[in-house]
Design a protein around this motif. Structure first.
Motif, PDB file in Angstrom:
ATOM      1  N   GLN A  33       0.804  -1.208   0.000  1.00  0.00           N
ATOM      2  CA  GLN A  33       0.000   0.000   0.000  1.00  0.00           C
ATOM      3  C   GLN A  33       0.845   1.268   0.000  1.00  0.00           C
ATOM      4  O   GLN A  33       0.405   2.309  -0.485  1.00  0.00           O
ATOM      5  CB  GLN A  33      -0.924   0.014   1.221  1.00  0.00           C
ATOM      6  CG  GLN A  33      -1.876  -1.162   1.293  1.00  0.00           C
ATOM      7  CD  GLN A  33      -2.901  -1.142   0.177  1.00  0.00           C
ATOM      8  OE1 GLN A  33      -3.336  -0.082  -0.263  1.00  0.00           O
ATOM      9  NE2 GLN A  33      -3.285  -2.312  -0.291  1.00  0.00           N
ATOM     10  N   VAL A  34       2.042   1.211   0.548  1.00  0.00           N
ATOM     11  CA  VAL A  34       2.846   2.419   0.714  1.00  0.00           C
ATOM     12  C   VAL A  34       4.156   2.376  -0.055  1.00  0.00           C
ATOM     13  O   VAL A  34       4.813   3.406  -0.202  1.00  0.00           O
ATOM     14  CB  VAL A  34       3.137   2.664   2.213  1.00  0.00           C
ATOM     15  CG1 VAL A  34       1.855   2.934   2.971  1.00  0.00           C
ATOM     16  CG2 VAL A  34       3.869   1.482   2.840  1.00  0.00           C
ATOM     17  N   ASN A  35       4.559   1.213  -0.532  1.00  0.00           N
ATOM     18  CA  ASN A  35       5.792   1.073  -1.296  1.00  0.00           C
ATOM     19  C   ASN A  35       5.422   1.051  -2.770  1.00  0.00           C
ATOM     20  O   ASN A  35       4.846   0.086  -3.273  1.00  0.00           O
ATOM     21  CB  ASN A  35       6.505  -0.223  -0.876  1.00  0.00           C
ATOM     22  CG  ASN A  35       7.837  -0.426  -1.583  1.00  0.00           C
ATOM     23  OD1 ASN A  35       7.966  -0.159  -2.762  1.00  0.00           O
ATOM     24  ND2 ASN A  35       8.825  -0.914  -0.847  1.00  0.00           N
ATOM     25  N   ALA A  36       5.753   2.137  -3.483  1.00  0.00           N
ATOM     26  CA  ALA A  36       5.312   2.267  -4.877  1.00  0.00           C
ATOM     27  C   ALA A  36       5.868   1.167  -5.777  1.00  0.00           C
ATOM     28  O   ALA A  36       5.118   0.590  -6.583  1.00  0.00           O
ATOM     29  CB  ALA A  36       5.678   3.655  -5.409  1.00  0.00           C
ATOM     30  N   VAL A  57      -4.823  -2.299 -17.354  1.00  0.00           N
ATOM     31  CA  VAL A  57      -3.511  -2.098 -17.970  1.00  0.00           C
ATOM     32  C   VAL A  57      -3.137  -0.621 -17.943  1.00  0.00           C
ATOM     33  O   VAL A  57      -2.002  -0.260 -17.590  1.00  0.00           O
ATOM     34  CB  VAL A  57      -3.517  -2.640 -19.412  1.00  0.00           C
ATOM     35  CG1 VAL A  57      -2.194  -2.314 -20.110  1.00  0.00           C
ATOM     36  CG2 VAL A  57      -3.748  -4.144 -19.412  1.00  0.00           C
ATOM     37  N   PHE A  58      -4.080   0.246 -18.285  1.00  0.00           N
ATOM     38  CA  PHE A  58      -3.771   1.674 -18.273  1.00  0.00           C
ATOM     39  C   PHE A  58      -3.574   2.172 -16.843  1.00  0.00           C
ATOM     40  O   PHE A  58      -2.757   3.066 -16.597  1.00  0.00           O
ATOM     41  CB  PHE A  58      -4.890   2.457 -18.956  1.00  0.00           C
ATOM     42  CG  PHE A  58      -4.595   3.930 -19.087  1.00  0.00           C
ATOM     43  CD1 PHE A  58      -3.554   4.373 -19.876  1.00  0.00           C
ATOM     44  CD2 PHE A  58      -5.354   4.870 -18.402  1.00  0.00           C
ATOM     45  CE1 PHE A  58      -3.264   5.727 -19.993  1.00  0.00           C
ATOM     46  CE2 PHE A  58      -5.074   6.222 -18.506  1.00  0.00           C
ATOM     47  CZ  PHE A  58      -4.025   6.649 -19.311  1.00  0.00           C
ATOM     48  N   GLY A  59      -4.293   1.584 -15.881  1.00  0.00           N
ATOM     49  CA  GLY A  59      -4.090   1.958 -14.484  1.00  0.00           C
ATOM     50  C   GLY A  59      -2.677   1.652 -14.024  1.00  0.00           C
ATOM     51  O   GLY A  59      -2.081   2.429 -13.264  1.00  0.00           O
ATOM     52  N   LEU A  60      -2.118   0.523 -14.458  1.00  0.00           N
ATOM     53  CA  LEU A  60      -0.724   0.219 -14.131  1.00  0.00           C
ATOM     54  C   LEU A  60       0.208   1.222 -14.784  1.00  0.00           C
ATOM     55  O   LEU A  60       1.154   1.721 -14.160  1.00  0.00           O
ATOM     56  CB  LEU A  60      -0.387  -1.198 -14.592  1.00  0.00           C
ATOM     57  CG  LEU A  60       1.073  -1.624 -14.443  1.00  0.00           C
ATOM     58  CD1 LEU A  60       1.489  -1.643 -12.981  1.00  0.00           C
ATOM     59  CD2 LEU A  60       1.302  -2.998 -15.090  1.00  0.00           C
ATOM     60  N   LEU A  61      -0.025   1.536 -16.047  1.00  0.00           N
ATOM     61  CA  LEU A  61       0.838   2.481 -16.757  1.00  0.00           C
ATOM     62  C   LEU A  61       0.796   3.867 -16.135  1.00  0.00           C
ATOM     63  O   LEU A  61       1.779   4.616 -16.188  1.00  0.00           O
ATOM     64  CB  LEU A  61       0.421   2.545 -18.229  1.00  0.00           C
ATOM     65  CG  LEU A  61       1.283   3.405 -19.155  1.00  0.00           C
ATOM     66  CD1 LEU A  61       2.731   2.920 -19.163  1.00  0.00           C
ATOM     67  CD2 LEU A  61       0.710   3.408 -20.567  1.00  0.00           C
ATOM     68  N   GLN A  62      -0.329   4.233 -15.518  1.00  0.00           N
ATOM     69  CA  GLN A  62      -0.454   5.548 -14.901  1.00  0.00           C
ATOM     70  C   GLN A  62       0.366   5.702 -13.622  1.00  0.00           C
ATOM     71  O   GLN A  62       0.629   6.829 -13.201  1.00  0.00           O
ATOM     72  CB  GLN A  62      -1.925   5.831 -14.582  1.00  0.00           C
ATOM     73  CG  GLN A  62      -2.742   6.335 -15.748  1.00  0.00           C
ATOM     74  CD  GLN A  62      -4.137   6.714 -15.311  1.00  0.00           C
ATOM     75  OE1 GLN A  62      -4.866   5.894 -14.760  1.00  0.00           O
ATOM     76  NE2 GLN A  62      -4.530   7.948 -15.539  1.00  0.00           N
ATOM     77  N   GLN A  63       0.730   4.599 -12.988  1.00  0.00           N
ATOM     78  CA  GLN A  63       1.526   4.708 -11.769  1.00  0.00           C
ATOM     79  C   GLN A  63       2.857   5.374 -12.087  1.00  0.00           C
ATOM     80  O   GLN A  63       3.511   5.047 -13.079  1.00  0.00           O
ATOM     81  CB  GLN A  63       1.739   3.330 -11.140  1.00  0.00           C
ATOM     82  CG  GLN A  63       0.450   2.671 -10.677  1.00  0.00           C
ATOM     83  CD  GLN A  63       0.692   1.371  -9.953  1.00  0.00           C
ATOM     84  OE1 GLN A  63       1.727   1.177  -9.328  1.00  0.00           O
ATOM     85  NE2 GLN A  63      -0.272   0.457 -10.016  1.00  0.00           N
ATOM     86  N   ALA A  64       3.263   6.301 -11.242  1.00  0.00           N
ATOM     87  CA  ALA A  64       4.416   7.150 -11.552  1.00  0.00           C
ATOM     88  C   ALA A  64       5.675   6.342 -11.805  1.00  0.00           C
ATOM     89  O   ALA A  64       6.447   6.647 -12.726  1.00  0.00           O
ATOM     90  CB  ALA A  64       4.637   8.144 -10.413  1.00  0.00           C
ATOM     91  N   VAL A  65       5.915   5.302 -11.000  1.00  0.00           N
ATOM     92  CA  VAL A  65       7.149   4.527 -11.170  1.00  0.00           C
ATOM     93  C   VAL A  65       7.143   3.743 -12.476  1.00  0.00           C
ATOM     94  O   VAL A  65       8.206   3.428 -13.024  1.00  0.00           O
ATOM     95  CB  VAL A  65       7.355   3.566  -9.971  1.00  0.00           C
ATOM     96  CG1 VAL A  65       7.662   4.335  -8.709  1.00  0.00           C
ATOM     97  CG2 VAL A  65       6.146   2.661  -9.777  1.00  0.00           C
ATOM     98  N   ALA A 192      13.596   9.244  -4.224  1.00  0.00           N
ATOM     99  CA  ALA A 192      12.919   8.978  -2.948  1.00  0.00           C
ATOM    100  C   ALA A 192      12.432   7.535  -2.838  1.00  0.00           C
ATOM    101  O   ALA A 192      12.011   7.119  -1.757  1.00  0.00           O
ATOM    102  CB  ALA A 192      11.740   9.940  -2.777  1.00  0.00           C
ATOM    103  N   GLU A 193      12.479   6.778  -3.933  1.00  0.00           N
ATOM    104  CA  GLU A 193      11.942   5.419  -3.928  1.00  0.00           C
ATOM    105  C   GLU A 193      13.017   4.353  -4.055  1.00  0.00           C
ATOM    106  O   GLU A 193      12.711   3.172  -4.177  1.00  0.00           O
ATOM    107  CB  GLU A 193      10.934   5.266  -5.074  1.00  0.00           C
ATOM    108  CG  GLU A 193       9.713   6.144  -4.916  1.00  0.00           C
ATOM    109  CD  GLU A 193       9.039   6.470  -6.241  1.00  0.00           C
ATOM    110  OE1 GLU A 193       7.859   6.867  -6.213  1.00  0.00           O
ATOM    111  OE2 GLU A 193       9.698   6.350  -7.296  1.00  0.00           O
TER     112      GLU A 193
END
Length: 365
Positions: A33-36, A57-65, A192-193
């Motif tokens: 939940q907290v580790n991107a 699939v697009f939701g995964l691509l939207q994640q910043a990392v 930061a990650e």
């Protein structure tokens, strides 16, 4: 329930004005939940076992990392979203992927078919009225938009390559390399990650060591490996370490850790202890024996450890009124049992009903 309470904690403590600010830390949450990087890896692995619906699939691509790995900025992600709609992409990576769900192995409305239409739209930006070799162009990408289209193709290609590697069971020794390739093929952490990325790498290394020591001879299925990785990342016992601030943590991480003040929230009836419902195929539940683990007893012991962790003050909280009709709601049975022990001890002699009621009013607000 730390994951449910964490947004509310941030809403209260994180928005306080400067003169009323209290330092706080939420520790011990499920790392997914907290580790991107962990969240992105688990989401990618979940996709590989699914139909790969376009929104997922697009939701995964939207994640910043993940977007950073494929050099996609926000405006380029918006462009990709428009292309997904224009190309009519719905689910499945390609025809073979769709055929694995007991439907005809056709590429229509898959990512492979949509990418073909998008590449055709780049080659034929004027959009001919008639289909070209059975496909209508889509997207009309021009100029630098070709770089965005190429990045989107690379993302889908990475998912296809990973899926081909996880579709069949493999020896335990093969899985750590596959998980590491999935992590570094999908994720590009920011500064930061980096520590979060090292944490995921360490979790994969721990799994590899466990599998090596077990010498398990049978091949492991992908679902088993994914569940093992999630369990390794979401260990709930971590986090109850003093931080010098107000520390929010799961109850089971407070064992043998003293605090001046301990406050427990969410001690509603039925919420704690949890109502364990064993599965129908649970043979231990059907034929219990002495020494079997019992969750309700474990949670009673957690509650006792919570009491012993408090050095000066103890605050136990529950929802005393229904949000629907304002009717009274009971506390956890453990809180009720604690009150039954404390009230007679605090009641002034003679310990009649009035004295017990006065003692209760001193304890319950």
């Amino acid at each position: 329930d730390l994951d449910a309470a964490a947004p509310l904690i941030d809403a209260v403590f994180g928005t306080a004005p400067r003169e009323r600010h209290l330092p706080y830390a939420v520790s011990g949450r499920a790392r997914a939940q907290v580790n991107a990087p962990a969240r992105a890896l688990l989401d990618a692995l979940a996709l590989l076992a699914s139909r790969c619906a376009v929104n997922d699939v697009f939701g995964l691509l939207q994640q910043a990392v993940v977007a950073r790995r494929f050099d996609l900025a926000q405006d380029e992600l918006d462009q990709v979203r428009d292309w997904l709609v224009d190309a009519g992409i719905h689910w499945a990576l390609d025809a073979d992927h769709r055929g694995g769900f007991d439907v005809p192995a056709q590429a229509r409305h898959s990512f492979a078919d949509g990418l073909d239409r998008l590449f055709l739209g780049y080659a034929l930006p004027d959009r001919p009225d008639a289909p070209f070799q059975g496909r209508l162009p889509a997207g009309a990408a021009e100029g630098s938009a070709a770089l965005t289209l190429g990045a989107f193709w690379r993302f889908v290609d990475v998912l296809k390559a990973l899926r081909e590697r996880v579709t069949r069971p493999r020896a335990a020794a093969d899985w750590p390399a596959i998980l590491a390739d999935a992590l570094h093929g999908v994720v590009a952490p920011g500064e930061a990650e980096l520590e979060d990325l090292r944490e995921v790498d360490a979790a994969i290394a721990r799994l590899a060591e466990q599998w090596r020591r077990s010498e398990f001879p049978a091949p492991l299925a992908f679902d088993v490996v994914r569940a093992a990785l999630q369990q390794a990342l979401d260990d709930p016992a971590r986090g109850g370490v003093p931080t010098g601030a107000i520390t929010f943590a799961a109850m089971n991480s407070l064992r043998n850790v003293p605090f001046r003040v301990v406050c427990a929230i969410g001690l509603d009836d039925g919420a704690f202890p949890t109502a364990a419902r064993p599965a129908e195929f649970d043979l231990m539940a059907l034929a219990p024996r002495r020494g079997d683990r019992q969750r309700r007893h474990d949670e009673r012991n957690v509650f006792l450890d919570l009491l012993l962790a408090a050095r000066e003050r103890l605050h136990l909280s529950y929802a005393g009124r229904s949000v629907r009709d304002n009717s009274a709601r009971p506390a956890s049975v453990l809180v009720a049992e604690l009150l039954e022990t404390l009230i007679p001890a605090l009641a002034q002699p003679p310990a009649g009903a009035a004295a017990r009621a006065q003692a209760r009013r001193a304890l319950v607000v």
